[in-house]
Scaffold this active site. Structure first.
Site, PDB file in Angstrom:
ATOM      1  CG  HIS A  10      49.401  57.638  21.425  1.00  0.00           C
ATOM      2  ND1 HIS A  10      49.923  56.531  20.792  1.00  0.00           N
ATOM      3  CD2 HIS A  10      48.830  57.175  22.572  1.00  0.00           C
ATOM      4  CE1 HIS A  10      49.684  55.444  21.522  1.00  0.00           C
ATOM      5  NE2 HIS A  10      49.020  55.818  22.602  1.00  0.00           N
ATOM      6  CB  CYS A  11      43.676  58.089  20.233  1.00  0.00           C
ATOM      7  SG  CYS A  11      42.074  57.856  21.048  1.00  0.00           S
ATOM      8  CG  PHE A  12      46.574  58.471  25.982  1.00  0.00           C
ATOM      9  CD1 PHE A  12      47.706  57.739  26.289  1.00  0.00           C
ATOM     10  CD2 PHE A  12      46.714  59.811  25.665  1.00  0.00           C
ATOM     11  CE1 PHE A  12      48.957  58.335  26.299  1.00  0.00           C
ATOM     12  CE2 PHE A  12      47.953  60.412  25.662  1.00  0.00           C
ATOM     13  CZ  PHE A  12      49.090  59.676  25.982  1.00  0.00           C
TER      14      PHE A  12
END
Length: 290
Positions: free
Chosen positions: A112-114
């Site tokens: 998951h890329c913030f």
């Protein structure tokens, strides 16, 4: 509490990215261009800067616009948002995983890329890698220009390699005793911001390319899952980058023909004009929300 922190990071990280982007634009056109360059080199460096920046923003928008959720998520058991990571691991089936932040089943979920507020998986891995490449290039290019500006405007010599290492602590002390201006101190801070973002993005890029070449995701690597590769390393790269990978290196565009379904379930890889409009609309929407 952990999910609250993750959701807060999911909101703060994109705001940080767009703030750094806006500041870089302002510094380049307000300070760097008038001070460092003379015609006709102004036009050349402006084209280079805009090309790098627009490719970074274009691939950023593509990463968000083309999510990685699977179309058959109703056939998979979903883990509730409040379940633990240990329980959540049991819902990994057929390279699909339920993300508690996105609340979607992700196909070949990597992480998951913030900074994008989105999961990176099968459909948007290619755009994420290109986003890292162009963001790293933009930051390192801005770092060089920042060093040149400080050399020209404030007569700071960077011939000694230790100058850059000691620049921040010395500038911090000089700023608080009133020796240097706030602008000079801010420029020094931005040098380290550009260096940090550039190195992190370059590291992410190298890591993801190696994983893709092995036919593996970061999620699988963390859990020690052995993956049987679908073919040679170039076949694995082609699965992600597509047959038109060379063109995708220079433009933020679709390169995988069967990776995204547009207009229902029909493939539409050729409508680049509509894709460009979608990128601009997405960028404007995200900027309005920051």
């Amino acid at each position: 509490m952990r999910m609250l922190r993750l959701r807060l990071l999911n909101t703060v990280a994109p705001a940080y990215f767009f703030t750094a982007t806006a500041v870089t634009f302002a510094l380049y056109f307000v300070f760097f261009i008038p001070t460092i360059f003379q015609p006709p080199s102004i036009m050349i460096h402006t084209i280079i800067f805009l090309y790098l920046m627009l490719n970074a923003l274009g691939n950023y928008a593509m990463t968000i616009w083309f999510p990685s959720e699977t179309v058959s998520e109703s056939t998979l058991p979903l883990c509730p948002p409040h379940c633990s990571d240990r329980v959540d691991a049991h819902y990994l089936r057929n390279d699909r995983h339920f993300c508690k932040l996105c609340k979607k089943v992700i196909l070949k979920r990597d992480h998951h890329c913030f900074f994008t507020g989105n999961c990176i998986g099968n459909n948007n891995m290619r755009y994420f890698i290109m986003f890292c490449i162009y963001t790293s290039s933009t930051c390192l290019y801005s770092l060089v220009l920042g060093v040149a500006y400080l050399t020209v405007e404030y007569s700071i010599s960077f011939e000694n390699p230790l100058t850059f290492l000691t620049l921040l602590p010395i500038s911090t002390g000089y700023f608080f005793i009133g020796v240097i201006s706030g602008l000079q101190f801010f420029l020094v801070l931005m040098l380290y911001v550009w260096l940090g973002i550039g190195l992190v993005c370059a590291g992410f890029c190298c890591q993801q390319v190696l994983l893709v070449a092995r036919g593996q995701t970061w999620y699988q690597l963390q859990r020690g899952r052995l993956v049987v590769s679908h073919g040679m390393w170039h076949t694995n790269l082609k699965d992600v980058f597509g047959s038109r990978w060379a063109l995708g290196l220079f433009l933020p565009m679709l390169t995988v023909k069967d990776g995204i379904k547009l207009n229902g379930n029909q493939d539409d890889p050729g409508h680049l004009y509509h894709i460009a409009l979608m990128i601009l609309a997405t960028s404007a929407t995200v900027l309005d929300t920051v």
